[in-house]
Design a protein around this motif. Structure first.
Motif, PDB file in Angstrom:
ATOM      1  N   LYS A   2      -6.951  -3.331 -15.048  1.00 42.22           N
ATOM      2  CA  LYS A   2      -7.146  -3.715 -16.449  1.00 42.22           C
ATOM      3  C   LYS A   2      -8.631  -3.954 -16.738  1.00 42.22           C
ATOM      4  CE  LYS A   2      -2.932  -3.910 -18.173  1.00 42.22           C
ATOM      5  NZ  LYS A   2      -2.529  -3.098 -19.313  1.00 42.22           N
ATOM      6  N   VAL A   3      -9.318  -4.626 -15.809  1.00 41.09           N
ATOM      7  CA  VAL A   3     -10.747  -4.875 -15.981  1.00 41.09           C
ATOM      8  C   VAL A   3     -11.508  -3.549 -16.068  1.00 41.09           C
ATOM      9  CG1 VAL A   3     -12.815  -5.763 -14.773  1.00 41.09           C
ATOM     10  CG2 VAL A   3     -10.765  -7.171 -14.953  1.00 41.09           C
ATOM     11  N   ARG A   4     -11.081  -2.562 -15.287  1.00 39.36           N
ATOM     12  CA  ARG A   4     -11.726  -1.238 -15.281  1.00 39.36           C
ATOM     13  C   ARG A   4     -11.190  -0.335 -16.393  1.00 39.36           C
ATOM     14  NH1 ARG A   4     -12.048   1.600  -9.885  1.00 39.36           N
ATOM     15  NH2 ARG A   4     -13.786   2.572 -10.953  1.00 39.36           N
ATOM     16  N   ARG A   5     -10.352  -0.911 -17.275  1.00 40.37           N
ATOM     17  CA  ARG A   5      -9.777  -0.192 -18.404  1.00 40.37           C
ATOM     18  C   ARG A   5      -8.946   1.018 -17.975  1.00 40.37           C
ATOM     19  NH1 ARG A   5     -12.277  -2.480 -22.879  1.00 40.37           N
ATOM     20  NH2 ARG A   5     -14.316  -3.332 -22.464  1.00 40.37           N
ATOM     21  N   ARG A   6      -8.196   0.839 -16.924  1.00 41.82           N
ATOM     22  CA  ARG A   6      -7.288   1.878 -16.431  1.00 41.82           C
ATOM     23  C   ARG A   6      -5.878   1.555 -16.910  1.00 41.82           C
ATOM     24  NH1 ARG A   6     -10.792   5.593 -15.014  1.00 41.82           N
ATOM     25  NH2 ARG A   6     -12.103   4.994 -13.294  1.00 41.82           N
ATOM     26  N   HIS A   7      -5.092   2.596 -17.133  1.00 45.80           N
ATOM     27  CA  HIS A   7      -3.695   2.394 -17.506  1.00 45.80           C
ATOM     28  C   HIS A   7      -2.931   1.926 -16.273  1.00 45.80           C
ATOM     29  CE1 HIS A   7      -3.909   4.001 -21.518  1.00 45.80           C
ATOM     30  NE2 HIS A   7      -4.676   4.976 -21.055  1.00 45.80           N
ATOM     31  N   VAL A   8      -2.055   0.982 -16.486  1.00 44.30           N
ATOM     32  CA  VAL A   8      -1.246   0.431 -15.392  1.00 44.30           C
ATOM     33  C   VAL A   8       0.223   0.558 -15.776  1.00 44.30           C
ATOM     34  CG1 VAL A   8      -0.635  -1.668 -14.127  1.00 44.30           C
ATOM     35  CG2 VAL A   8      -3.020  -1.208 -14.703  1.00 44.30           C
ATOM     36  N   VAL A   9       1.016   1.023 -14.826  1.00 45.19           N
ATOM     37  CA  VAL A   9       2.466   1.014 -14.982  1.00 45.19           C
ATOM     38  C   VAL A   9       3.009   0.127 -13.864  1.00 45.19           C
ATOM     39  CG1 VAL A   9       4.595   2.363 -14.956  1.00 45.19           C
ATOM     40  CG2 VAL A   9       2.507   3.337 -15.953  1.00 45.19           C
ATOM     41  N   PHE A  32       3.585  -1.861  -7.829  1.00 42.73           N
ATOM     42  CA  PHE A  32       4.926  -2.402  -7.616  1.00 42.73           C
ATOM     43  C   PHE A  32       4.842  -3.867  -7.213  1.00 42.73           C
ATOM     44  CE2 PHE A  32       5.389   2.121  -7.198  1.00 42.73           C
ATOM     45  CZ  PHE A  32       6.518   2.350  -7.947  1.00 42.73           C
ATOM     46  N   GLY A  33       5.811  -4.625  -7.648  1.00 49.64           N
ATOM     47  CA  GLY A  33       5.828  -6.045  -7.351  1.00 49.64           C
ATOM     48  C   GLY A  33       7.072  -6.674  -7.931  1.00 49.64           C
ATOM     49  N   PRO A  34       7.008  -7.942  -8.226  1.00 46.51           N
ATOM     50  CA  PRO A  34       5.882  -8.840  -8.162  1.00 46.51           C
ATOM     51  C   PRO A  34       5.436  -9.086  -6.718  1.00 46.51           C
ATOM     52  CG  PRO A  34       7.623  -9.777  -9.526  1.00 46.51           C
ATOM     53  CD  PRO A  34       8.174  -8.573  -8.844  1.00 46.51           C
ATOM     54  N   HIS A  35       4.142  -8.966  -6.528  1.00 50.46           N
ATOM     55  CA  HIS A  35       3.529  -9.189  -5.220  1.00 50.46           C
ATOM     56  C   HIS A  35       2.097  -9.645  -5.480  1.00 50.46           C
ATOM     57  CE1 HIS A  35       1.834  -8.305  -1.274  1.00 50.46           C
ATOM     58  NE2 HIS A  35       3.083  -8.352  -0.833  1.00 50.46           N
ATOM     59  N   PRO A  36       1.567 -10.550  -4.644  1.00 51.41           N
ATOM     60  CA  PRO A  36       0.190 -11.023  -4.884  1.00 51.41           C
ATOM     61  C   PRO A  36      -0.820  -9.882  -4.956  1.00 51.41           C
ATOM     62  CG  PRO A  36       1.241 -12.374  -3.194  1.00 51.41           C
ATOM     63  CD  PRO A  36       2.185 -11.245  -3.506  1.00 51.41           C
ATOM     64  N   PHE A  37      -0.711  -8.903  -4.042  1.00 55.29           N
ATOM     65  CA  PHE A  37      -1.636  -7.770  -4.086  1.00 55.29           C
ATOM     66  C   PHE A  37      -1.410  -6.935  -5.339  1.00 55.29           C
ATOM     67  CE2 PHE A  37      -1.586  -8.189   0.711  1.00 55.29           C
ATOM     68  CZ  PHE A  37      -2.802  -8.853   0.756  1.00 55.29           C
ATOM     69  N   GLY A  38      -0.163  -6.830  -5.763  1.00 56.72           N
ATOM     70  CA  GLY A  38       0.146  -6.095  -6.982  1.00 56.72           C
ATOM     71  C   GLY A  38      -0.505  -6.733  -8.195  1.00 56.72           C
ATOM     72  N   VAL A  39      -0.466  -8.063  -8.272  1.00 56.10           N
ATOM     73  CA  VAL A  39      -1.114  -8.777  -9.382  1.00 56.10           C
ATOM     74  C   VAL A  39      -2.609  -8.488  -9.359  1.00 56.10           C
ATOM     75  CG1 VAL A  39      -1.689 -11.062 -10.288  1.00 56.10           C
ATOM     76  CG2 VAL A  39       0.643 -10.574  -9.533  1.00 56.10           C
ATOM     77  N   MET A  40      -3.229  -8.585  -8.160  1.00 56.13           N
ATOM     78  CA  MET A  40      -4.675  -8.330  -8.061  1.00 56.13           C
ATOM     79  C   MET A  40      -5.013  -6.898  -8.470  1.00 56.13           C
ATOM     80  SD  MET A  40      -5.939 -10.465  -4.656  1.00 56.13           S
ATOM     81  CE  MET A  40      -5.917  -8.974  -3.729  1.00 56.13           C
ATOM     82  N   LEU A  41      -4.243  -5.921  -7.985  1.00 49.97           N
ATOM     83  CA  LEU A  41      -4.506  -4.522  -8.326  1.00 49.97           C
ATOM     84  C   LEU A  41      -4.365  -4.277  -9.824  1.00 49.97           C
ATOM     85  CD1 LEU A  41      -2.734  -2.655  -5.413  1.00 49.97           C
ATOM     86  CD2 LEU A  41      -5.185  -2.669  -5.901  1.00 49.97           C
ATOM     87  N   ALA A  42      -3.329  -4.834 -10.419  1.00 47.45           N
ATOM     88  CA  ALA A  42      -3.109  -4.638 -11.851  1.00 47.45           C
ATOM     89  C   ALA A  42      -4.248  -5.258 -12.658  1.00 47.45           C
ATOM     90  CB  ALA A  42      -1.761  -5.228 -12.262  1.00 47.45           C
ATOM     91  N   LEU A  43      -4.679  -6.450 -12.275  1.00 48.10           N
ATOM     92  CA  LEU A  43      -5.780  -7.092 -13.000  1.00 48.10           C
ATOM     93  C   LEU A  43      -7.082  -6.322 -12.827  1.00 48.10           C
ATOM     94  CD1 LEU A  43      -5.001 -10.865 -12.330  1.00 48.10           C
ATOM     95  CD2 LEU A  43      -4.703  -9.586 -14.466  1.00 48.10           C
TER      96      LEU A  43
END
Length: 175
Positions: A17-24, A3-14
């Motif tokens: 993505k690097v770990r090839r996990r689905h993100v919603v 959930f975000g936009p939030h700085p931690f949310g951006v980091m978690l989503a990235l």
């Protein structure tokens, strides 16, 4: 879910993505506008610039992620009706607690008392309610009353606007 936009949310989503996990992604507000409305008008503070940067990063991630957004306006700002952007509505009431139909009432005469609950803050545009009340009372003086439960930095402005428009006796601000 991020959930975000939030700085931690951006980091978690990235990281996901690097770990090839689905993100919603979940978005419930226009964060850049929220920070802008709380800052000095016309200034570009570091907090406002950071909020815009986080917002842009979240929007870029949303281009490649499923996204849920609260309300049509936010959903459209994230690309709806794009297939992966879903508009949602949040309700704190169970369906069983909602009346099947409005109560039958003769609205043609008698007083109408309105209630609003929330912060008396610029982001809520409180002067609009006072101006609407003044227009209603211009057509039918004294018929409409508003009770506003809440406090905020624009309390005095609301009181002053109600007085200026001659509806101060129709506005109650108990706090």
């Amino acid at each position: 879910w991020v959930f975000g936009p939030h700085p931690f949310g951006v980091m978690l989503a990235l990281l996901a993505k690097v770990r090839r996990r689905h993100v919603v992604l979940g978005v419930r507000q226009d964060t850049a506008e929220y920070f802008r409305s709380r800052g000095d008008s016309g200034r570009r503070s570091p907090a406002q610039m950071a909020a815009r940067g986080v917002d842009m990063a979240f929007r870029l991630i949303a281009r490649r992620s499923a996204t849920t957004a609260v309300g049509r306006t936010i959903a459209e700002s994230y690309g709806a009706p794009r297939r992966r952007v879903h508009t949602m509505t949040v309700s704190l009431m169970r369906d069983a607690d909602v009346a099947a139909a409005p109560a039958t009432r003769d609205w043609s005469h008698g007083p109408i008392e309105l209630l609003t609950v929330g912060r008396v803050d610029r982001e809520k545009n409180p002067l609009l309610l006072v101006r609407a009340l003044a227009e209603l009372n211009a057509d039918q003086p004294g018929r409409y009353r508003v009770r506003w439960v809440g406090t905020g930095p624009m309390h005095e402005e609301v009181v002053a606007e109600a007085k200026r428009l001659g509806v101060d006796d129709c506005v109650e601000l108990p706090g």
